[in-house]
Design an enzyme around this catalytic site. Sequence first.
Site, mmCIF file in Angstrom:
data_model
loop_
_atom_site.group_PDB
_atom_site.id
_atom_site.type_symbol
_atom_site.label_atom_id
_atom_site.label_comp_id
_atom_site.label_asym_id
_atom_site.label_seq_id
_atom_site.Cartn_x
_atom_site.Cartn_y
_atom_site.Cartn_z
ATOM 1 N N LYS A 277 -6.543 9.524 -7.794
ATOM 2 C CA LYS A 277 -7.019 10.179 -6.565
ATOM 3 C C LYS A 277 -7.203 11.718 -6.870
ATOM 4 O O LYS A 277 -6.401 12.755 -6.690
ATOM 5 C CB LYS A 277 -5.930 10.158 -5.377
ATOM 6 N N ASP B 204 0.248 -1.872 4.670
ATOM 7 C CA ASP B 204 1.371 -1.118 4.777
ATOM 8 C C ASP B 204 2.715 -1.925 5.119
ATOM 9 O O ASP B 204 3.935 -1.773 5.110
ATOM 10 C CB ASP B 204 0.939 -0.002 6.051
ATOM 11 N N GLU C 154 -4.102 4.076 -8.084
ATOM 12 C CA GLU C 154 -5.619 4.757 -7.824
ATOM 13 C C GLU C 154 -5.363 6.239 -8.237
ATOM 14 O O GLU C 154 -4.793 6.933 -7.825
ATOM 15 C CB GLU C 154 -5.487 4.702 -6.407
ATOM 16 N N HIS D 61 -1.281 11.235 -2.188
ATOM 17 C CA HIS D 61 -2.349 10.779 -1.914
ATOM 18 C C HIS D 61 -3.543 12.026 -1.351
ATOM 19 O O HIS D 61 -4.603 12.167 -1.775
ATOM 20 C CB HIS D 61 -2.260 10.118 -0.624
ATOM 21 N N GLU E 123 0.807 -0.426 -4.714
ATOM 22 C CA GLU E 123 -0.534 0.496 -4.923
ATOM 23 C C GLU E 123 -0.017 2.031 -4.829
ATOM 24 O O GLU E 123 0.752 2.158 -3.772
ATOM 25 C CB GLU E 123 -1.591 0.297 -4.169
ATOM 26 N N ASP F 194 -0.984 6.387 -5.345
ATOM 27 C CA ASP F 194 -2.119 7.297 -5.611
ATOM 28 C C ASP F 194 -1.659 8.278 -6.554
ATOM 29 O O ASP F 194 -0.408 8.815 -6.470
ATOM 30 C CB ASP F 194 -2.459 7.895 -4.443
ATOM 31 N N HIS G 295 0.778 -1.101 -0.141
ATOM 32 C CA HIS G 295 -0.039 0.040 0.006
ATOM 33 C C HIS G 295 1.050 1.198 -0.128
ATOM 34 O O HIS G 295 1.561 1.383 0.808
ATOM 35 C CB HIS G 295 -0.926 -0.057 1.233
ATOM 36 N N ARG G 296 0.663 2.042 -0.865
ATOM 37 C CA ARG G 296 1.579 3.241 -1.074
ATOM 38 C C ARG G 296 2.989 2.917 -1.093
ATOM 39 O O ARG G 296 4.025 3.675 -0.605
ATOM 40 C CB ARG G 296 1.228 4.112 -0.344
#
Length: 248
Positions: free
Chosen positions: A115, A235, A113, A53, A38, A40, A11-12
């Site tokens: 955003k 994370d 993603e 983000h 992933e 943003d 995540h990120r």
Amino acid sequence: MSLKIPSVIGHRGAAAYAPENTLDSIRTAADMGAKWVELDVKLTKDFVPIIFHDDDLDRTTNGHGPVANMNFEDIQDLEAGSWFSESFAGIKIPTLEEAIDVILHHNLGVNLEIKPCPGREKDTAEAMLDLMSQIWDDADRLLISSFSFVSLETALDMAPEWARGVLFESDLPENWKEIAQYLEATTINIDGRTVKRETVEEIIDLEKPILAYTINDVHLARRLRSWGVDSFFTDDLETIHDGLFKAH
């Protein structure tokens, strides 16, 4: 298209170990054995797609105010690491192009993603997809997701060959199936921290992969997997991967 989504997605990047949405975070995820990350995507005022983000700069940089008000030249000067730890002081907000360079170098798949800042749902998708069409050619390792149906509609129009993931908050809207079908969604991405078992079972009936965000608790990951969730954004890659796959 046969999407190759792993069970665990960083995540990120690897947000528990390095500042989120930075090149360091992507590299850290790769070093930890992640197959996918992933990230943003937002737009600067002058239409440069960057990896970021929040709508505002304040939480993760030494800048202030909305991203949408800043040209890339000003974004470039900001520092985006020391909020996380002094050892990351001096690192920058990456452009989408810089992030994809690192992803390709490490042979990763990516969930981008979209955003958008408010009012830039179409512009953000267009700028991102336009750039990606020039630098990315592996449809099996790219998922475009968003909470914004306008952004996903734009993705469907511009790049129908790339998989789309529709993101839902905790409570799915009543017409969520219609939305997923209209957007020709490949995956359904849900809040795994609050989702109920009945909801997961409803989504399973649609026969689309279910991706749960943001799962940092091993017991929760195991429970969701037993319900039928396919993949987890986390994370904490190491903990979740080991909790799911190592004998315990």
